[in-house]
Design a protein around this motif. Structure first.
Motif, short mmCIF file in Angstrom:
data_model
loop_
_atom_site.label_atom_id
_atom_site.label_comp_id
_atom_site.label_asym_id
_atom_site.label_seq_id
_atom_site.Cartn_x
_atom_site.Cartn_y
_atom_site.Cartn_z
N VAL A 1 30.48 44.02 40.75
CA VAL A 1 29.86 43.88 42.07
C VAL A 1 29.48 42.42 42.33
O VAL A 1 29.48 41.95 43.47
CB VAL A 1 28.61 44.79 42.18
CG1 VAL A 1 27.81 44.51 43.42
CG2 VAL A 1 29.02 46.24 42.10
N HIS A 2 29.19 41.67 41.26
CA HIS A 2 28.75 40.28 41.38
C HIS A 2 29.85 39.26 41.09
O HIS A 2 29.56 38.09 40.92
CB HIS A 2 27.57 40.03 40.43
CG HIS A 2 26.38 40.86 40.75
ND1 HIS A 2 25.68 40.75 41.93
CD2 HIS A 2 25.78 41.83 40.05
CE1 HIS A 2 24.69 41.62 41.94
NE2 HIS A 2 24.73 42.29 40.81
N LEU A 3 31.11 39.70 41.05
CA LEU A 3 32.21 38.80 40.73
C LEU A 3 33.28 38.81 41.82
O LEU A 3 33.61 39.87 42.37
CB LEU A 3 32.86 39.19 39.40
CG LEU A 3 32.00 39.01 38.16
CD1 LEU A 3 32.65 39.67 36.96
CD2 LEU A 3 31.73 37.53 37.90
N THR A 4 33.81 37.62 42.11
CA THR A 4 34.91 37.47 43.05
C THR A 4 36.00 36.66 42.36
O THR A 4 35.72 35.61 41.78
CB THR A 4 34.45 36.70 44.31
OG1 THR A 4 33.34 37.39 44.88
CG2 THR A 4 35.56 36.59 45.33
N LEU A 5 37.24 37.15 42.44
CA LEU A 5 38.37 36.47 41.83
C LEU A 5 39.40 36.15 42.91
O LEU A 5 39.73 37.01 43.73
CB LEU A 5 39.02 37.37 40.76
CG LEU A 5 40.22 36.78 40.02
CD1 LEU A 5 39.77 35.72 39.04
CD2 LEU A 5 40.97 37.88 39.29
N THR A 6 39.87 34.89 42.90
CA THR A 6 40.95 34.51 43.81
C THR A 6 42.07 33.85 43.03
O THR A 6 41.83 33.20 42.01
CB THR A 6 40.47 33.55 44.94
OG1 THR A 6 40.00 32.35 44.36
CG2 THR A 6 39.39 34.20 45.80
N VAL A 7 43.28 34.04 43.53
CA VAL A 7 44.49 33.42 42.97
C VAL A 7 45.08 32.57 44.09
O VAL A 7 45.53 33.12 45.10
CB VAL A 7 45.51 34.49 42.51
CG1 VAL A 7 46.78 33.84 42.02
CG2 VAL A 7 44.90 35.41 41.46
N ASP A 8 45.02 31.26 43.93
CA ASP A 8 45.46 30.33 44.98
C ASP A 8 44.86 30.72 46.34
O ASP A 8 45.54 30.71 47.36
CB ASP A 8 46.99 30.27 45.08
CG ASP A 8 47.59 29.30 44.08
OD1 ASP A 8 46.86 28.44 43.55
OD2 ASP A 8 48.81 29.39 43.83
N GLY A 9 43.59 31.10 46.33
CA GLY A 9 42.87 31.42 47.57
C GLY A 9 43.02 32.85 48.05
O GLY A 9 42.37 33.25 49.01
N HIS A 10 43.86 33.65 47.39
CA HIS A 10 44.07 35.05 47.79
C HIS A 10 43.23 35.96 46.89
O HIS A 10 43.20 35.78 45.67
CB HIS A 10 45.55 35.43 47.68
CG HIS A 10 46.42 34.59 48.56
ND1 HIS A 10 46.53 34.80 49.92
CD2 HIS A 10 47.20 33.52 48.27
CE1 HIS A 10 47.35 33.90 50.43
NE2 HIS A 10 47.77 33.11 49.44
#
Length: 185
Positions: free
Chosen positions: A74-83
């Motif tokens: 819930v407290h984590l955000t993952l992006t791959v080249d902004g996606h």
């Protein structure tokens, strides 16, 4: 009247550790950095891999034993080249499997799961790609399996998860022995 002494300007990066760099056999130099207040953001980058950003939400309680500070998805955000990608770390309790971390991006599933005391296995859609080791200092060692094609995204995900959550784990029987020996006088 004498000139006033210059007022020192605080360095916004004073608490930010230097990037950790690793030379990967397939993709050259890969950098792992902690950015932001209290290391809230982990960034993995390199000339030959996509940029991965894993961010802990502001105000989320930070656990000092985890580089990124939390295993709560819930407290984590993952992006791959902004996606956007989905990251789902398990709670990390007794068994090695409870320390797995799953990522889904563009229809592909990744899993990093401890398979020995020092290392964890990275899989893509269930296929074993390689083994990763990290001591919690953001330095990561990847050992790719011979004959298995590895993509730049595979490397980026493996390095990011290993650096953020660590690798390896004791087997359940070893943890039980430790618990019993600690309880004995």
């Amino acid at each position: 009247m004498p000139d006033a002494a210059p007022v020192p300007v605080p360095d916004a990066n004073a608490n930010t550790p230097e990037p950790a760099a690793t030379e990967d056999d397939h993709y050259g130099e890969i950098s792992v950095e902690l950015e932001g207040e209290h290391g809230r953001t982990l960034v993995v980058s390199g000339e030959n891999i996509p940029r991965i950003t894993l961010t802990r939400a502001p105000g989320a309680e930070a656990d000092d034993h985890i580089v990124i500070g939390t295993r709560d998805p819930v407290h984590l955000t993952l992006t791959v080249d902004g996606h956007d990608a989905t990251v789902l770390p398990a709670k990390g309790r007794l068994s090695r499997r409870s320390y797995r971390v799953d990522v889904t991006h563009a229809g592909t599933s990744y899993r990093l799961v401890p398979d020995s005391v020092p290392s964890s296995r990275l899989t893509r859609d269930g296929k074993h790609l390689g083994d990763f080791s990290s001591d919690g200092d953001r330095r990561v060692i990847a050992e790719w399996r011979a004959g298995v094609p590895v993509e730049p995204l595979d490397a980026a995900i493996g390095y990011a998860l290993s650096a953020a959550f660590g690798t390896g784990g004791q087997p359940l029987w070893m943890m039980a022995v430790d618990a019993v020996s600690t309880a004995l006088p």
